[in-house]
Design an enzyme around this catalytic site. Structure first.
Site, PDB file in Angstrom:
ATOM      1  N   ASP A 247       0.965  -1.215   0.000  1.00  0.00           N
ATOM      2  CA  ASP A 247       0.032   0.005   0.014  1.00  0.00           C
ATOM      3  C   ASP A 247       0.946   1.285  -0.204  1.00  0.00           C
ATOM      4  O   ASP A 247       1.839   1.277   0.679  1.00  0.00           O
ATOM      5  CB  ASP A 247      -0.993  -0.307   1.314  1.00  0.00           C
ATOM      6  CG  ASP A 247      -1.862   0.892   1.287  1.00  0.00           C
ATOM      7  OD1 ASP A 247      -2.854   1.145   0.538  1.00  0.00           O
ATOM      8  OD2 ASP A 247      -1.984   1.912   2.167  1.00  0.00           O
TER       9      ASP A 247
ATOM     10  N   GLU B 227      15.394 -14.057   1.289  1.00  0.00           N
ATOM     11  CA  GLU B 227      16.024 -14.724   2.177  1.00  0.00           C
ATOM     12  C   GLU B 227      15.104 -15.843   2.941  1.00  0.00           C
ATOM     13  O   GLU B 227      15.640 -16.632   3.681  1.00  0.00           O
ATOM     14  CB  GLU B 227      16.186 -13.944   3.399  1.00  0.00           C
ATOM     15  CG  GLU B 227      17.660 -13.034   3.301  1.00  0.00           C
ATOM     16  CD  GLU B 227      17.603 -11.693   4.443  1.00  0.00           C
ATOM     17  OE1 GLU B 227      18.627 -10.998   4.157  1.00  0.00           O
ATOM     18  OE2 GLU B 227      16.607 -11.564   4.955  1.00  0.00           O
TER      19      GLU B 227
HETATM   20  C1  GLC Z   1      -4.145   3.193  -0.678  1.00  0.00           C
HETATM   21  C2  GLC Z   1      -5.193   2.117  -0.686  1.00  0.00           C
HETATM   22  C3  GLC Z   1      -6.676   3.038  -0.115  1.00  0.00           C
HETATM   23  C4  GLC Z   1      -6.170   3.646   1.183  1.00  0.00           C
HETATM   24  C5  GLC Z   1      -4.996   4.161   1.087  1.00  0.00           C
HETATM   25  C6  GLC Z   1      -4.394   4.587   2.572  1.00  0.00           C
HETATM   26  O1  GLC Z   1      -4.251   4.160  -1.714  1.00  0.00           O
HETATM   27  O2  GLC Z   1      -5.705   1.629  -1.910  1.00  0.00           O
HETATM   28  O3  GLC Z   1      -7.662   2.136  -0.019  1.00  0.00           O
HETATM   29  O4  GLC Z   1      -7.256   4.345   1.759  1.00  0.00           O
HETATM   30  O5  GLC Z   1      -3.748   3.612   0.476  1.00  0.00           O
HETATM   31  O6  GLC Z   1      -3.925   3.497   3.082  1.00  0.00           O
END
Ligand code: GLC
Length: 571
Positions: free
Chosen positions: A210, A266
């Site tokens: 993310d 690893e």
């Molecule tokens: C990314 C995710 C989204 C989330 C954001 C914050 O863009 O896809 O759903 O709200 O990150 O973590």
């Protein structure tokens, strides 16, 4: 010249896989509480395998106050109770593997929830041992009541938040309830690499990472300069005339990708998949996968595919750019929909023909294809009023943006202001609650009103359906290794209309084709026009092996006809 023989390892599983993206809250509820869960997913694995996918990716399943539905983690080592428990995740992983499939988890490394015990401790005092785990700064102006600098978050608002008790500001790249971890602290790096390794040992085959471009900020906390960008785009991260160079895609972030790659290699088995959520110019985001050689993430999403006009010209230009920036052995990841953006078929004006063509493009391009749950049956964007939105992002905008601007912002951001509309429950059948949860339960989001006509059950029985089109293309992609392994060469043939996107997928050197009995090259023709067109065949003896229509066109002599919005593969 003798062709150079590449070893088989140059095609690890992740390079040829196809991924089905599940939003766990909305896929299948096994216990009748109206919220999807892990056991629900287990019960649907045969569906995903039979459709033809080899890998699943789950949006976050770890404990969270669910303000941002799991993208605000409060415990990296436990499954959220509404989705089940760690044993259920173990079971899901085993069930996935027993079907010869793979599973990716979603990992939020950049920030935690503000209710994570680490942050709670960090907030206690300026000198507690976790203070430096987050990005704290003194403010400017007498009394420090002005934010440390001009940095804005990813959604156009203030990124610094004042903490009364300790008189300092903390940095959050996303919502204020998602404070950024401080990766300049070696303890944080070590702990988070530990999280990465933990779930790999547990059996995960990799991660979708993310907002991974936001890991490091400028160490000198310099202001972000002005820029000409008002609204952000997938390749232009700045917004409101302010660039994000100090807060996004920092060189230290790009170097950190190597540490992540190393951490995965690893572990046994070393072949895992790390795919990053990034935005920025195509050449720059490629660097997340490595500068000279592929030693960073295995792949990154190239979100430009979502913004590209749905025309042959648009995709030809995009493919040229991607082939330049991601030459083999690099490979981009393509997704046309996800849990943050308007459902693809709604972007395409509700046209099933266009959705089929889009599927053909996605599954024949040189990319790792990601399909968002329900995309295969053409689930549409639901209209959920902003006031009732469950999405934690919506109130953020609702409180700050004038009412009349909200629908405009929702449209130009492709659904990013109220994301409920693309997260409604999976439409399994035409029974009450669309088979997502028990008929007497209340699903956490309302099922789309069209579930009686748009659902898995009816489409499975209809050979002309979008579902069966996905299934056919997924099968052909598995059978013809040229489609999953081959290079891509755009074609411009004499007499070929500009409204048709045409390319060859070819395995070179020829010896590699040994993996399959099928020919080592195939041709793809995608007609973006709503009229028929005559296509010159690129070589004699070819036959159409799959089409977005149920019957395939016949090659007669040296040409064949493509129907409106028809996509075909010739071999
Ligand atoms: C990314 C995710 C989204 C989330 C954001 C914050 O863009 O896809 O759903 O709200 O990150 O973590």
């Amino acid at each position: 010249m003798k062709p150079e023989v590449k070893p088989q390892e140059s095609f690890p599983w992740w390079k040829t896989t196809t991924v089905y993206h599940i939003y766990p809250r909305s896929f299948k509820d096994s216990n009748g509480d109206g919220i999807g869960d892990l056991r629900g997913i287990v019960s649907c694995l045969d569906y995903i395998r039979d459709l033809g996918f080899q890998t699943i990716w789950l949006s976050p399943v770890f404990a969270s106050p669910q303000v941002d539905f799991g993208y605000d983690v409060s415990d990296y080592f436990s499954v959220a109770p509404e989705y089940g428990n760690n044993e259920d995740l173990k079971l899901l992983i085993e069930e996935v593997h027993s079907r010869d499939m793979k599973i990716l988890l979603d990992l939020v490394l950049n920030h935690t929830s503000d209710r994570h015990p680490w942050f709670l401790v960090s907030c206690e005092s300026r000198d507690n041992p976790k203070r430096d785990w987050y990005v704290w700064r003194d403010g400017r102006k007498p009394g420090g009541k002005a934010p440390p600098n001009n940095w804005r978050n990813e959604i156009g608002g203030a990124g610094w938040h004042y903490h009364e008790k300790t008189g300092q500001w903390y940095w959050a790249a996303f919502l204020p309830c998602q404070p950024d971890l401080n990766y300049r602290n070696p303890e944080v790096r070590e702990t988070m690499i530990g999280v990465v390794k933990h779930w790999l040992r547990f059996g995960a085959d990799g991660y979708r990472l993310d907002i991974i471009g936001n890991i490091f900020e400028d160490p000198l906390f310099r202001n972000n300069p002005m820029c000409l960008t008002f609204l952000p785009g997938s390749d232009k991260p700045g917004m409101l005339f302010r660039s994000h160079v100090m807060t996004k895609n920092h060189p230290d972030t790009i170097s950190f990708m190597k540490e992540l790659r190393k951490a995965t290699e690893e572990e046994e088995p070393p072949q895992r998949l790390l795919v990053g959520e990034v935005s920025g110019e195509t050449g720059l985001i490629r660097e997340f996968c490595g500068k000279e050689k592929p030693d960073g993430l295995h792949s990154v999403f190239t979100f430009k595919v979502m913004d590209t006009p749905f025309t042959a010209k648009g995709f030809r230009k995009l493919i040229e750019e991607l082939e330049t920036c991601f030459p083999d052995p690099f490979i981009p990841a393509w997704a046309f929909s996800n849990h943050d953006r308007t459902r693809r078929i709604s972007v395409l004006g509700g046209s099933i023909e266009k959705a089929k063509l889009n599927a053909a493009l996605l599954l024949t391009a040189r990319a790792i294809p990601f399909v968002y749950y329900g995309e295969e049956i053409g689930m549409e964007q639901s209209q959920i009023p902003m006031k009732e939105a469950k999405d934690g992002l919506t109130p953020y905008f609702y409180r700050r943006v004038p009412r009349f601007l909200l629908p405009i912002l929702q449209k130009i951001s492709m659904g990013a202001v109220n994301r409920d509309g693309c997260r409604t429950p999976m439409q399994w059948n035409d029974e009450s609650n669309a088979g997502f949860t028990s008929p007497d339960a209340e699903p956490w989001l309302p099922v789309n009103v069209n579930y009686k006509s748009v659902n898995v059950k009816s489409q499975k029985n209809d050979p002309h359906s979008l579902y069966n089109c996905y299934r056919r293309f997924l099968r052909v992609r598995r059978e013809y290794t040229a489609l999953s392994r081959g290079g891509l060469h755009l074609l411009s043939l004499p007499g070929l209309s500009k409204g048709v996107l045409a390319f060859k997928r070819e395995i070179t050197p020829v010896v590699e084709a040994g993996a399959s009995e099928k020919p080592n090259r195939v041709y793809v023709f995608l007609n973006f026009m709503k009229k028929r067109t005559r296509i010159p065949s690129p070589e004699p003896g070819l036959k159409a092996v799959v089409s977005t229509y149920l019957d395939v066109p016949k090659v007669e002599g040296d040409s064949f006809n493509l129907r409106p919005h028809e996509g075909v593969v010739l071999a």
